[in-house]
Write an enzyme that holds these catalytic residues in place. Sequence first.
Site, mmCIF file in Angstrom:
data_model
loop_
_atom_site.group_PDB
_atom_site.id
_atom_site.type_symbol
_atom_site.label_atom_id
_atom_site.label_comp_id
_atom_site.label_asym_id
_atom_site.label_seq_id
_atom_site.Cartn_x
_atom_site.Cartn_y
_atom_site.Cartn_z
ATOM 1 N N HIS A 69 0.865 -1.275 0.060
ATOM 2 C CA HIS A 69 -0.050 -0.073 -0.215
ATOM 3 C C HIS A 69 0.726 1.193 -0.090
ATOM 4 C CE1 HIS A 69 -3.640 2.285 0.334
ATOM 5 N NE2 HIS A 69 -3.189 2.851 1.302
ATOM 6 N N CYS A 70 2.093 1.107 0.143
ATOM 7 C CA CYS A 70 3.155 2.302 0.187
ATOM 8 C C CYS A 70 3.845 2.648 -1.025
ATOM 9 C CB CYS A 70 3.881 2.085 1.495
ATOM 10 S SG CYS A 70 3.145 2.123 2.984
ATOM 11 N N ILE A 71 4.565 1.767 -1.400
ATOM 12 C CA ILE A 71 5.693 2.058 -2.281
ATOM 13 C C ILE A 71 5.130 2.405 -3.791
ATOM 14 C CG2 ILE A 71 7.859 1.492 -3.332
ATOM 15 C CD1 ILE A 71 8.444 -0.167 -0.957
ATOM 16 N N ILE B 79 2.047 3.501 -4.247
ATOM 17 C CA ILE B 79 1.271 4.661 -4.441
ATOM 18 C C ILE B 79 1.644 6.151 -4.131
ATOM 19 C CG2 ILE B 79 -0.888 5.275 -3.003
ATOM 20 C CD1 ILE B 79 -1.747 2.386 -3.095
ATOM 21 N N ASP B 80 2.483 6.091 -2.937
ATOM 22 C CA ASP B 80 3.016 7.133 -2.007
ATOM 23 C C ASP B 80 3.660 8.234 -2.829
ATOM 24 O OD1 ASP B 80 1.596 5.878 0.125
ATOM 25 O OD2 ASP B 80 3.499 5.603 1.120
#
Length: 436
Positions: free
Chosen positions: A271-273, A275-276
Site C-alpha cells: 500500500h506504500c511504495i 502509491i505514495d
Amino acid sequence: MKRLLADKIDDKTAVVCVVGLGYVGLPRLMSASSAGFRCIGIDTDLHKVDSLNRGETYIRHIDVDRLHVAIGKGKCRITDNFATAAEADVIVVCVPTPLNRFKEPDLSFVTDAVDSLSPFLRSGQMLSLESTTYPGTTEELLLPRIRNRNFTVGEDYFLVYSPEREDPGNTEFASSGIPKVCGGISDACLEVGIDFYSRITEQVVPASSTRAAEMTKILENTYRAVNIALVNELKIVADKMDIDIFEVIRAAATKPFGYKAFFPGPGLGGHCIPIDPFYLTWKAREYGLHTRFIELAGEVNTAMPDYVVAKTVHGLNLSGKPVNGSEILILGVAYKKNIDDLRESPGIELIRTLFAMGASVSYHDPHVSRLPALPKPDDEMHCVEFNASTVGKYDCVIIATDHDDVDYSLLGKASLVIDPRGVFSPDADHVNVIRA
C-alpha cells in the site's frame, strides 16, 4: 489543558483510541495496549470487529497471544461505534490513503473518519494522523475540521502527524523498536505528541512541522520506489547481456559504504511504495512543478508485470505452445514474501493479464487461501496444491512471490519456470528456468 493530558499519558490513565484496524492500525493498537494504556479500536468493517472480539487475527504476523491478552483481559475494546471516541484522550487515525483511477490522492477515508469522529471530539484530546499522505494534509484537511468544533488547537486540542513505518513480515523490527517521526501544528501539539509516542516507541524523532513529517514518509517510500525502478531497468539490460543481475547486486552490496542493495522483481506491491510517490507528484503540480524522476520510476515499475508476461510468452513459444489455452500456475500472490497482504500485488496483475490472454490460470500461496473475486469475473479463486504430483501438470510456473516456506526443488519437475525473483542462479541445474 496540555499539562492535564500529559499527566494522563505519563501515568498511563489516558485512553487511546485507534481508528482503522488494518496492517497499520492493529499493530498500533497492540503497541499502545502492551505499553499499559487502556485502548479502544474502531473499524467500520464488522468482520474485523467480530474477529478481534473473538480473539482471532486476520493479519498473519500479528501475535495471537498478545491479542488474547489485550482482548481477553479487557484492555482493548473493539467496536464500530465512533461515539466511543469521546472516552479517549488520544485518537490515532490509521486509515487507507489510496489513489483513484487517475493516480490522484483519495483522502476520503481520512476525511470520512475525522468527520465521523467530529461530533464526539472534546477538549483535552490529541488527534494523530498516521496515514501516509502529501505534505499539507494535516493543516489543510484536519485543522479546519478541528477548528470548526470551536477548539483552539495548541491550547485545548492537540493535533499531530506521525507517519506509520510498519513493515509487514519483517521480524527484525517490532513496532516499538522503529523510531517514530512526529510533527505538530504547534509547539504544544508537538510536545504532547512526543510525550505519547515516547511511551509506545523507543525513540521519537521531532519534526519542525506536520508538513515536514508528512514529507519524511513520502521521501522514504519514494527513495525505495526509485531505487527499485533502477534495478528493475538494470535487470532488463543485464538480461540482454547475459549477466545475472542478482549476482551483481550481491557483489555490489559488499561495499561497506555508499551503496544499499535493492532487488528487482515482477513489479511493486503493497500500500506504500507503488502509491505514495504519486501523492508528492500530485501535490507538486500545485506549485507548478513536474516530478519527472518520480514519474519515470513509476512507469518502469508499472511495466514490470508486462515484462514477465513477455518472458512467459517467449518461453511457451519455445515449446510450441501459445498462451491461449496454456495451464499456468502463479506461485505466490502476496505482494512480498512471508506475508498474506494482497494490496497492489504484481501477482494479481499477472493473473489478470494472463486470463485476458486466454490462459487457464491457477495460484498457490501458503499464506493466501483464496482470492475474493479479483481476476475472474464469475467467482473467487482458491489456492491449489503444490506438490510433486501436481507441479508437472502445468505448462508454466511463474514465481511471483518467493515465500520461504515453498519447496522450490519441486520445480525441477515443471515444464517451464519463469523466475523474476532470482530464486534460481544461472548455473543451477534447471534447464527449464527462464530468468525474468
